[in-house]
Design a protein around this motif. Structure first.
Motif, PDB file in Angstrom:
ATOM      1  N   ASP A  48      29.010  55.910  39.492  1.00 29.10           N
ATOM      2  CA  ASP A  48      28.266  54.676  39.700  1.00 29.10           C
ATOM      3  C   ASP A  48      29.285  53.537  39.729  1.00 29.10           C
ATOM      4  O   ASP A  48      29.952  53.267  38.735  1.00 29.10           O
ATOM      5  CB  ASP A  48      27.188  54.382  38.655  1.00 29.10           C
ATOM      6  N   ILE A  49      29.362  52.920  40.894  1.00 27.42           N
ATOM      7  CA  ILE A  49      30.301  51.814  41.099  1.00 27.42           C
ATOM      8  C   ILE A  49      29.489  50.527  41.053  1.00 27.42           C
ATOM      9  O   ILE A  49      28.476  50.404  41.736  1.00 27.42           O
ATOM     10  CB  ILE A  49      31.017  51.985  42.458  1.00 27.42           C
ATOM     11  N   ARG A  50      29.928  49.611  40.214  1.00 31.34           N
ATOM     12  CA  ARG A  50      29.145  48.373  40.034  1.00 31.34           C
ATOM     13  C   ARG A  50      29.920  47.143  40.454  1.00 31.34           C
ATOM     14  O   ARG A  50      31.146  47.086  40.329  1.00 31.34           O
ATOM     15  CB  ARG A  50      28.701  48.235  38.575  1.00 31.34           C
ATOM     16  N   PHE A  51      29.153  46.183  40.928  1.00 33.19           N
ATOM     17  CA  PHE A  51      29.728  44.891  41.302  1.00 33.19           C
ATOM     18  C   PHE A  51      28.944  43.796  40.600  1.00 33.19           C
ATOM     19  O   PHE A  51      27.760  43.950  40.306  1.00 33.19           O
ATOM     20  CB  PHE A  51      29.612  44.679  42.819  1.00 33.19           C
ATOM     21  N   HIS A  52      29.639  42.695  40.363  1.00 28.14           N
ATOM     22  CA  HIS A  52      28.915  41.502  39.930  1.00 28.14           C
ATOM     23  C   HIS A  52      29.254  40.365  40.877  1.00 28.14           C
ATOM     24  O   HIS A  52      30.273  40.412  41.579  1.00 28.14           O
ATOM     25  CB  HIS A  52      29.236  41.147  38.470  1.00 28.14           C
ATOM     26  N   ARG A  53      28.370  39.385  40.907  1.00 29.70           N
ATOM     27  CA  ARG A  53      28.650  38.217  41.731  1.00 29.70           C
ATOM     28  C   ARG A  53      29.886  37.544  41.156  1.00 29.70           C
ATOM     29  O   ARG A  53      29.960  37.308  39.942  1.00 29.70           O
ATOM     30  CB  ARG A  53      27.442  37.258  41.703  1.00 29.70           C
ATOM     31  N   ALA A  54      30.853  37.278  42.014  1.00 27.04           N
ATOM     32  CA  ALA A  54      32.170  36.866  41.517  1.00 27.04           C
ATOM     33  C   ALA A  54      32.110  35.642  40.606  1.00 27.04           C
ATOM     34  O   ALA A  54      32.927  35.518  39.696  1.00 27.04           O
ATOM     35  CB  ALA A  54      33.106  36.618  42.696  1.00 27.04           C
ATOM     36  N   ASP A  55      31.118  34.783  40.816  1.00 23.93           N
ATOM     37  CA  ASP A  55      31.065  33.587  39.967  1.00 23.93           C
ATOM     38  C   ASP A  55      30.097  33.753  38.790  1.00 23.93           C
ATOM     39  O   ASP A  55      29.767  32.776  38.116  1.00 23.93           O
ATOM     40  CB  ASP A  55      30.695  32.343  40.799  1.00 23.93           C
ATOM     41  N   SER A  56      29.667  34.999  38.518  1.00 20.59           N
ATOM     42  CA  SER A  56      28.789  35.215  37.354  1.00 20.59           C
ATOM     43  C   SER A  56      29.626  35.764  36.189  1.00 20.59           C
ATOM     44  O   SER A  56      30.702  36.324  36.399  1.00 20.59           O
ATOM     45  CB  SER A  56      27.654  36.189  37.694  1.00 20.59           C
ATOM     46  N   ALA A  57      29.090  35.606  34.987  1.00 20.27           N
ATOM     47  CA  ALA A  57      29.805  36.095  33.801  1.00 20.27           C
ATOM     48  C   ALA A  57      29.854  37.620  33.824  1.00 20.27           C
ATOM     49  O   ALA A  57      28.930  38.269  34.317  1.00 20.27           O
ATOM     50  CB  ALA A  57      29.074  35.618  32.554  1.00 20.27           C
ATOM     51  N   THR A  58      30.938  38.187  33.295  1.00 24.51           N
ATOM     52  CA  THR A  58      31.023  39.647  33.242  1.00 24.51           C
ATOM     53  C   THR A  58      30.745  40.123  31.826  1.00 24.51           C
ATOM     54  O   THR A  58      31.065  39.439  30.861  1.00 24.51           O
ATOM     55  CB  THR A  58      32.429  40.152  33.628  1.00 24.51           C
TER      56      THR A  58
END
Ligand SMILES: O=C(O)CCC(=O)C(=O)O
Length: 194
Positions: free
Chosen positions: A170-180
């Motif tokens: 499972d490869i996940r992404f977050h919106r680059a300007d959102s907190a990780t």
């Protein structure tokens, strides 16, 4: 865990190049309508044919901070994964019912792991009946990918008798300007507790 082939595999250049291929980030960016950044912790799961071992019904938002606008999961079988191998199942449109989690949890869902409150239940028929929703799946083949939001209920079934393991990532992404989520900032290890 250290010493397991999957531990080394997720840290290998080959695997990282696969996860970092630009096409995946580009697809995630379409969902966010904004630049996407890969989340480092990337599980690789192996299910041995005939063993009673599956993913319980759950939502990713229980395990990773983030809302659907900020986090997306790409589930990718690393090899063919027919229904008998126990690929991913989705509870139809469950992401559209904001009250579902409370309903299920307050209905005293059956659990085979009393000390772990994160999954909704291991009993896939029970939750389908309780929510009046169908489980949807596919005859996955190598090269397929399904993409889901952190709010959809999903699970897998026990791998049936085949000549090969069900292996997936499972490869996940977050919106680059959102907190990780800091728990997901390092490489995955099966015993990291997250
Ligand atoms: O591969 C599985 O059985 C579970 C994967 C999963 O829950 C996910 O990709 O979010």
């Amino acid at each position: 865990m250290k010493g397991h082939p999957a531990y080394d595999f997720v840290r290998s250049d080959t695997f990282r190049a696969f996860a970092d291929q630009p096409a995946l980030a580009q697809i995630a960016a379409i969902f966010f309508d904004a630049p996407a950044e890969r989340i480092k912790r990337t599980p690789v799961r192996h299910f041995i044919p005939g063993r009673k071992f599956a993913s319980r019904a759950h939502m990713d938002k229980t395990y990773i901070d983030g809302i659907a606008a900020d986090v997306v999961t790409m589930w990718i079988p690393l090899g063919d994964c027919p229904v008998v191998s126990g690929g991913l199942l989705y509870l139809e449109n469950s992401h559209q019912d904001a009250a579902l989690e409370d309903k299920v949890r307050s209905a005293d869902a059956p659990t085979d792991r009393g000390n772990d409150t994160r999954p909704l239940t291991h009993d896939l028929k029970w939750i389908a009946d309780q929510t009046a929703r169908r489980w949807l799946t596919a005859e996955y083949e190598a090269g397929d990918m399904v993409i889901h939001a952190p709010t959809i209920v999903h699970a897998s079934t026990d791998p049936g008798p085949t000549d090969y393991m069900r292996i997936s990532t499972d490869i996940r992404f977050h919106r680059a300007d959102s907190a990780t989520d800091p728990r997901w900032a390092d490489h995955w290890s099966a015993d990291d507790g997250y």
